[in-house]
Design an enzyme around this catalytic site. Structure first.
Site, short mmCIF file in Angstrom:
data_model
loop_
_atom_site.label_atom_id
_atom_site.label_comp_id
_atom_site.label_asym_id
_atom_site.label_seq_id
_atom_site.Cartn_x
_atom_site.Cartn_y
_atom_site.Cartn_z
N GLY A 43 0.82 -1.21 0.00
CA GLY A 43 0.00 0.00 0.00
C GLY A 43 0.85 1.26 0.00
N GLY A 49 1.59 4.87 3.74
CA GLY A 49 2.50 4.01 2.99
C GLY A 49 3.39 4.80 2.05
N SER A 172 -3.82 -0.50 14.62
CA SER A 172 -4.61 0.67 14.99
C SER A 172 -5.02 0.55 16.45
CB SER A 172 -5.85 0.78 14.11
OG SER A 172 -6.76 1.73 14.63
N TYR A 201 -13.11 -4.53 11.24
CA TYR A 201 -11.88 -3.73 11.20
C TYR A 201 -11.12 -3.84 12.53
CZ TYR A 201 -8.74 0.28 10.93
OH TYR A 201 -7.63 1.09 10.94
#
Length: 318
Positions: A43, A49, A172, A201
């Site tokens: 990414g 990224g 995260s 997620y």
């Protein structure tokens, strides 16, 4: 008195919060060069990224941008070359939603690269609808966990032969709301009505942390380290993809306190280059500092082992 309180709440509080977020934002101050080193950033065409790849290219590394979209990937490559003067920046196709694509990239790297010093599993999506990929895996879980897991597994021989080397998982703080059920790892039990993108997620980000924990155990004595990180709340495309109730109404306010992609990349860069963490493995970082992952599951080494074994089955390694 009431007017003073309202002033503090409406005007002063946001300023204080904004100032605090800026002052506590970690910056990588290490100036180490990476000439002769090979780096993969998944990414690497946008956001965190891109900024990570650009910084490592500035340090002289051979940087491979592993991205799904060829147009965006080659554009990012050209921008990095232009900005850094480092011509040793390359695009390689990688679609984490396809295990076949993951295997093709790994095969290409193993056949054509003499070494691999840093693997940064950066690519991810906020969530997905309750749909399965061509591999029968939940899209959000495959892109955020199963795909990076398989890529890392397949590249371990090259990482070991290139040691000291580093694996970095961009997780995260949302992992704190993740709940890992190994019997529901592919959302087999989820009904369409009960399905929540945010839940998937958060669980996938918890998997990123546990993957680094188990890697650290498996890689002891090899010279290969594995760590995970929270980049902060960063203004990237992922923010615009979040569809939680009321979120879009608050998005303009949220963006006042978000990090720029450059700021969000700092902890990834720190873990990639800093000598301070050369022998640190299986840990979680925020703002270029060691932190504690949130929740009992994130610190459960037995759960990390079981997740690894289950993931091997899901990606057909067993």
């Amino acid at each position: 008195m009431i007017l003073l309180f309202l002033f503090l709440f409406v005007v002063a509080a946001p300023i204080i919060i904004w100032t605090y977020s800026r002052l506590t934002s970690g910056i990588c101050k290490c100036s180490r060069h990476l000439v002769g080193k090979v780096v993969i950033v998944t990414g690497g065409n946008a956001g965190i990224g891109f900024e990570t790849a650009k910084d490592l290219a500035e340090r002289g590394a051979r940087v491979i941008l592993a991205c799904r979209d060829e147009g965006r990937g080659t554009t990012a490559r050209d921008k990095i070359i232009s900005a850094t003067g480092n011509n040793n920046v390359h695009y390689r196709h990688l679609d984490l939603a396809s295990l076949n694509s993951v295997r093709k990239l790994a095969q290409d790297i193993l056949q054509n690269e003499n070494r691999l010093d840093i693997l940064i599993n950066n690519a991810g999506i906020f969530g997905s609808d309750n749909v399965k990929t061509e591999d029968g895996l939940l899209l959000g879980m495959q892109v955020n966990h199963f795909g990076p897991f398989l890529l890392t597994f397949l590249l371990l021989p090259l990482l070991k032969s290139s040691s000291p080397s580093r694996i970095i998982n961009v997780s995260s703080i949302a992992h704190a709301r993740g709940l890992l059920d190994l019997k529901n790892l592919n959302a087999e039990k989820e009904t369409e009505k009960a399905y929540l993108k945010s839940k998937i997620y958060c669980t996938s980000k918890l998997c990123n942390i546990l993957m680094a924990v188990e890697l650290s155990n498996r890689l002891k004595g090899t010279g290969v380290t594995a760590n995970s990180l929270h980049p902060g709340v960063v203004e990237t495309d992922i923010l615009d993809d979040i569809n939680i109730k009321w979120y879009q109404l608050l998005l303009p306010l949220i963006k006042l306190y978000t990090k720029s992609p450059w700021e969000g990349a700092q902890t990834s860069i720190y873990l990639a280059v800093s000598p301070e963490v050369s022998e640190v493995s299986g840990k979680y970082f925020i703002d270029c500092h060691l932190s504690n992952a949130f929740g009992k599951q994130a610190q459960d080494s037995q759960l990390a082992l079981k997740l690894w074994e289950a993931s091997e089955i899901f990606v057909n390694l067993k």
